[in-house]
Scaffold this active site. Structure first.
Site, mmCIF file in Angstrom:
data_model
loop_
_atom_site.group_PDB
_atom_site.id
_atom_site.type_symbol
_atom_site.label_atom_id
_atom_site.label_comp_id
_atom_site.label_asym_id
_atom_site.label_seq_id
_atom_site.Cartn_x
_atom_site.Cartn_y
_atom_site.Cartn_z
ATOM 1 C CE1 TYR A 120 -9.368 -3.078 0.341
ATOM 2 C CE2 TYR A 120 -8.267 -1.239 -0.718
ATOM 3 C CZ TYR A 120 -8.224 -2.373 0.065
ATOM 4 O OH TYR A 120 -7.027 -2.815 0.581
ATOM 5 C CD GLU A 129 -8.952 -9.176 -3.572
ATOM 6 O OE1 GLU A 129 -9.835 -8.849 -2.778
ATOM 7 O OE2 GLU A 129 -7.794 -9.467 -3.203
ATOM 8 C CE LYS A 174 -4.026 -2.145 2.261
ATOM 9 N NZ LYS A 174 -4.995 -2.031 3.375
ATOM 10 C CG ASN A 218 -3.688 -2.009 6.899
ATOM 11 O OD1 ASN A 218 -3.568 -1.694 5.720
ATOM 12 N ND2 ASN A 218 -4.697 -2.731 7.347
ATOM 13 C CG HIS A 233 -5.448 -6.207 -0.214
ATOM 14 N ND1 HIS A 233 -6.661 -6.283 0.401
ATOM 15 C CD2 HIS A 233 -5.500 -7.076 -1.264
ATOM 16 C CE1 HIS A 233 -7.429 -7.157 -0.251
ATOM 17 N NE2 HIS A 233 -6.750 -7.642 -1.269
HETATM 18 P P1 ATP Z 1 -7.063 -5.996 3.412
HETATM 19 O O1 ATP Z 1 -8.429 -6.304 2.833
HETATM 20 O O2 ATP Z 1 -6.541 -4.617 3.007
HETATM 21 O O3 ATP Z 1 -6.076 -7.081 3.217
HETATM 22 P P2 ATP Z 1 -8.043 -6.790 5.959
HETATM 23 O O4 ATP Z 1 -8.691 -7.909 5.237
HETATM 24 O O5 ATP Z 1 -7.146 -7.095 7.116
HETATM 25 O O6 ATP Z 1 -7.207 -5.886 4.993
HETATM 26 P P3 ATP Z 1 -10.586 -5.429 5.875
HETATM 27 O O7 ATP Z 1 -11.555 -5.556 7.005
HETATM 28 O O8 ATP Z 1 -10.821 -6.175 4.607
HETATM 29 O O9 ATP Z 1 -9.136 -5.767 6.473
HETATM 30 O O10 ATP Z 1 -10.443 -3.882 5.569
HETATM 31 C C1 ATP Z 1 -9.856 -3.444 4.369
HETATM 32 C C2 ATP Z 1 -8.948 -2.277 4.629
HETATM 33 O O11 ATP Z 1 -9.735 -1.167 5.065
HETATM 34 C C3 ATP Z 1 -7.950 -2.484 5.768
HETATM 35 O O12 ATP Z 1 -6.775 -3.135 5.361
HETATM 36 C C4 ATP Z 1 -7.653 -1.059 6.170
HETATM 37 O O13 ATP Z 1 -6.720 -0.436 5.292
HETATM 38 C C5 ATP Z 1 -8.998 -0.390 6.001
HETATM 39 N N1 ATP Z 1 -9.729 -0.367 7.278
HETATM 40 C C6 ATP Z 1 -10.323 -1.410 7.897
HETATM 41 N N2 ATP Z 1 -10.885 -1.035 9.061
HETATM 42 C C7 ATP Z 1 -10.638 0.292 9.179
HETATM 43 C C8 ATP Z 1 -10.928 1.284 10.171
HETATM 44 N N3 ATP Z 1 -11.615 0.970 11.264
HETATM 45 N N4 ATP Z 1 -10.502 2.553 9.944
HETATM 46 C C9 ATP Z 1 -9.814 2.879 8.833
HETATM 47 N N5 ATP Z 1 -9.499 1.997 7.863
HETATM 48 C C10 ATP Z 1 -9.890 0.727 8.037
HETATM 49 MG MG MG Z 2 -9.890 -7.663 3.427
#
Ligand code: ATP
Ligand code: MG
Length: 137
Positions: free
Chosen positions: A49, A126, A9, A112, A115
Site C-alpha cells: 500500500y 500487484e 481482507k 471493507n 481489494h
Molecule cells: P482498494 O485499493 O483496497 O481496492 P479502493 O481502491 O476502493 O480500495 P483506495 O482509495 O485505493 O480505495 O484506498 C485503499 C484502502 O484504504 C481502502 O480499500 C480502505 O481499506 C482504506 N481506506 C481508504 N480510505 C480510507 C479512510 N478514509 N479511512 C480509513 N481507511 C481508508
Molecule cells: Mg485502490
C-alpha cells in the site's frame, strides 16, 4: 482476457466470508485463476500500500492488513479489472450499490472486505507482488 489482483481482507477472512465473496466473483463471470491464504507482515502490507503512504489512514490500513490472514487471488475474465471493481462496490460501504460485496459484507471504509487493482499497470504490478509465473497457468 484480462487479469486483476484481488485480496479478501482480514475482516472478511476472519468472518469466514471467502466462499460467499468468491461466489460473487464467479457469478459475475470472473474466474479464480490463482488463490492462496497468507499472513502479511506489517512490512509487506506497507510495501503493497506504499502509494497511500502519505494518507492519514496509512498506519491504520497497514496494521489492519497485517492483523489476520488474507486471501490473495488472481481473477481473470473479460474486462476483469472493471468488472471486479463493479462487484466490489464503492470503497465506503455506505456508498456501495445494492448487491455489491462491500454493501453486503464491509464493516467500514477501512475494513471493507476486498481489494481490487484499479488499472492494467497496477494489476500487473500487484499480481507480480504475490504470484510467481509458475503459480499461474
Ligand atoms: P482498494 O485499493 O483496497 O481496492 P479502493 O481502491 O476502493 O480500495 P483506495 O482509495 O485505493 O480505495 O484506498 C485503499 C484502502 O484504504 C481502502 O480499500 C480502505 O481499506 C482504506 N481506506 C481508504 N480510505 C480510507 C479512510 N478514509 N479511512 C480509513 N481507511 C481508508
Ligand atoms: Mg485502490
Amino acid at each position: 482476457i484480462e487479469r486483476t489482483l484481488s485480496i479478501i481482507k482480514p475482516d472478511a477472512t476472519k468472518r469466514n466470508l471467502t466462499g460467499k465473496i468468491n461466489a460473487k466473483f464467479e457469478e459475475a463471470g470472473l474466474r479464480i485463476a490463482a488463490q492462496k491464504r497468507i499472513k502479511l507482515s506489517p512490512e509487506q502490507a506497507g510495501k503493497f500500500y506504499e502509494v497511500h503512504k502519505d494518507r492519514p489512514f496509512y498506519g491504520e490500513l497497514v496494521e489492519f492488513m497485517a492483523s489476520e490472514p488474507v486471501v490473495v487471488q488472481v481473477l481473470e475474465g473479460e474486462s476483469a479489472i472493471a468488472k471486479n471493481r463493479e462487484v466490489m462496490g464503492a470503497t465506503n460501504p455506505a456508498d456501495a450499490a445494492e448487491g455489491t460485496i462491500r454493501k453486503e459484507f464491509a464493516l467500514s471504509v477501512g475494513e471493507n472486505s476486498v481489494h481490487g487493482s484499479d488499472a492494467p499497470e497496477t494489476a500487473a504490478q500487484e499480481i507480480a507482488f504475490f504470484f510467481s509465473g509458475l503459480e499461474l497457468v
